[in-house]
Write an enzyme that holds these catalytic residues in place. Structure first.
Site, mmCIF file in Angstrom:
data_model
loop_
_atom_site.group_PDB
_atom_site.id
_atom_site.type_symbol
_atom_site.label_atom_id
_atom_site.label_comp_id
_atom_site.label_asym_id
_atom_site.label_seq_id
_atom_site.Cartn_x
_atom_site.Cartn_y
_atom_site.Cartn_z
ATOM 1 N N HIS A 318 0.862 -1.183 0.000
ATOM 2 C CA HIS A 318 0.000 0.000 0.000
ATOM 3 C C HIS A 318 0.895 1.229 0.000
ATOM 4 C CE1 HIS A 318 -3.048 2.917 1.021
ATOM 5 N NE2 HIS A 318 -3.984 1.983 0.894
ATOM 6 N N ARG A 338 -6.630 10.338 -0.043
ATOM 7 C CA ARG A 338 -6.300 10.915 -1.356
ATOM 8 C C ARG A 338 -7.550 11.132 -2.202
ATOM 9 N NH1 ARG A 338 -2.953 6.813 -3.769
ATOM 10 N NH2 ARG A 338 -3.278 5.524 -1.930
#
Length: 532
Positions: A318, A338
């Site tokens: 990740h 994000r």
């Protein structure tokens, strides 16, 4: 708290924020993506892999740490366990107490089968509980399972088994409805419409969430349903070996009480492996976002019994694990941060990539920024880049962070960092096991009858990279699928004589291949004791 370099970089990020918010980063071309992956992604480091010498995937390369446990000795001798008087008998034995195992157990029970769940920790101690960002499903007017398929197929480098991916996306809307009916509290608009957002690599907003504790909310609901149905759960008990019958079909498992080390025999007409991931193997020394028990147990159990692996050489790192502070090093910073507007910024205050590229490309780009380009920030445990979280409130308005990602705020606030006003430092963390046991569309392994697999222990659903939100989806779709089909198969099974002959056969293969090892597997738990 911060070094001078740290403070200088932080000042550059803050000074550049307004400009960076307005900046529209360009997405990479396919050629650029291939180049950054080949040069910087951990899956492409040839010297970190080993070729398997024995087993159904002999000749394939896998991470060195995985090879060591796949080609290790069993925890038992084939003749040391009495199989004639089982301690438990059931129609469907589910190994694993996470989201996939719970979904399988619920559906097998619904189908009328006798079901038993065995889990080496507690029901719900699983990566499911730790998933944050959301679950994908194409259930909005401007979307479709076909578009979802295209996004996921491309994001997985066109390597997914098409029939598995097609099932994943086509069953997704009904999976959301199933969870909602069970009681999962998804985020909704005032009129009841489910709120959806983008994830990396998605062309539509199809991410359904329960703030940023989506996995915990789903696991809470599934665990309650298992318990309400009075499905037997044997916790703190690990499956350490599969049992086959004389015809080579799955027929149960040898269990070990994690506290007393007592060995027990569970006889079953069908078996579902739902043991989860492998983050606690710490491949290549990476930190992990995974729960304590994620040690690739299902892959070991299936492999020693003769089940094939698919894409076992591919892992997901990740892109945004916590790089600072030390106390939560490696913990997950959800991609939802994000998707809500935060961008990745280097030590000079520069946005260096589009924030919603696929996870593997984003991870490789961060590694490149810190290594080749020298634009990382020294975080104490290594390098990292900024994830500029204050952008979220400037874009979405005051209160967005507390309403949409409160768990993220709480995680950092404990250490004196308020993500509403301060950016955070991130670096890739070992997150997901892309590869696993090879299954057919009905959830059964391709070469062992009556052995079903669901969740992160499966290979092929996502190809060689997974998009955000498709893991919570696959534990539901393929967990339910495994439970339904395992129950159906159990209704017509006539078990032959139980045997552990495959354990002895594998031990002979180790000797014949000249493998010199003291390792026993499955690993069960990581070892963090300090070595002298």
């Amino acid at each position: 708290m911060y070094s001078e370099q740290f403070k200088e970089s932080l000042a550059l990020v803050e000074a550049s924020r307004e400009k960076n918010i307005a900046l529209e980063p360009v997405r990479m071309t396919a050629e650029e993506k291939d180049k950054v992956l080949a040069s910087f992604h951990p899956d492409y480091k040839v010297d970190e892999f080993e070729v398997l010498k024995i087993g159904p995937n002999k000749g394939d390369r896998v991470p060195k740490e995985l090879a060591a446990i796949l080609q290790a000795h069993s925890r038992i001798k084939a003749d040391s366990v009495c199989l004639d008087k089982p301690d438990y008998e059931t129609d469907v034995l589910v190994i694993g107490g996470g989201g996939a195992g719970a979904s399988a157990a619920i559906e097998a029970n619904e189908a009328g089968a006798n079901v038993m769940v065995v889990t080496k920790l507690r029901m719900g101690d699983a990566n499911t509980m730790m998933a944050e960002g959301g679950i994908q499903a194409a259930d909005k007017p401007n979307d479709s399972p076909a578009i979802h398929f295209v996004d996921a197929y491309g994001g997985g480098h066109f390597a997914a088994k098409k029939e598995l991916l097609a099932k994943l996306v086509c069953d997704a809307p009904e999976a959301i409805q199933w969870l909602s009916n069970l009681g999962v509290e998804f985020d909704k608009e005032a009129d009841g419409t489910m709120i959806t957002t983008h994830g990396g690599g998605t062309s539509r907003k199809r991410m359904h969430a329960a703030k940023d504790y989506s996995g915990a909310e789903i696991m809470r609901t599934l665990r309650d349903e298992v318990l309400n149905r009075k499905i037997p759960v044997i916790d703190f008990t690990a499956a350490i070996e599969l049992i086959l019958d004389e015809n080579g079909n799955a027929a149960g498992a040898v269990l070990m009480n994690m506290e007393t080390k007592e060995l027990l025999v569970a006889k079953a007409k069908t078996v579902v492996i739902a043991t989860g991931g492998a983050g606690r193997m710490h491949y290549q020394g990476f930190p992990t976002s995974n729960h304590y028990g994620a040690t690739a147990d299902g892959l070991v159990l299936g492999y020693r019994a003769g089940a094939k692996l698919l894409y076992a050489e591919t892992l997901q790192y990740h892109p945004t694990g916590v790089a600072f502070p030390d106390q939560i090093f490696g913990a997950l910073v959800t991609e939802k941060v994000r998707s809500l507007g935060a961008k990745l910024v280097n030590k000079n205050g520069e946005v260096f990539m589009h924030p919603l590229e696929t996870r593997d490309v984003t991870a490789a780009s961060i590694i490149r920024e810190c290594s080749e380009r020298g634009n990382g920030i020294d975080c104490g445990n290594g390098l990292g880049v900024w994830l500029d979280t204050p952008m979220i409130e400037k874009i979405g308005g005051e209160g967005t962070i507390m309403s949409r990602i409160p768990a993220m705020w709480r995680m950092f606030e404990k250490y004196g960092i308020d993500i509403r006003y301060e950016p955070i430092l991130v670096y890739p963390t070992l997150h997901y096991q892309n590869g696993g046991l090879d299954i057919n569309v009905n959830g059964m392994t391709t070469n062992i009858k009556n052995l079903f697999v669901a969740g992160e222990a499966v290979g092929g659903i996502h190809g060689k990279n997974r998009l955000m939100g498709n893991s919570l989806l696959d534990i539901i779709v393929f967990g339910r699928n495994a439970g339904i089909n395992a129950a159906a198969a159990a209704s017509s099974v006539n078990l032959g004589k139980l045997t552990l002959s495959h354990v002895e056969k594998f031990e002979n293969e180790i000797a014949e291949a000249g493998i010199n090892t003291d390792t026993v597997s499955p690993k069960l738990l990581p070892d963090y004791t300090k070595k002298r």
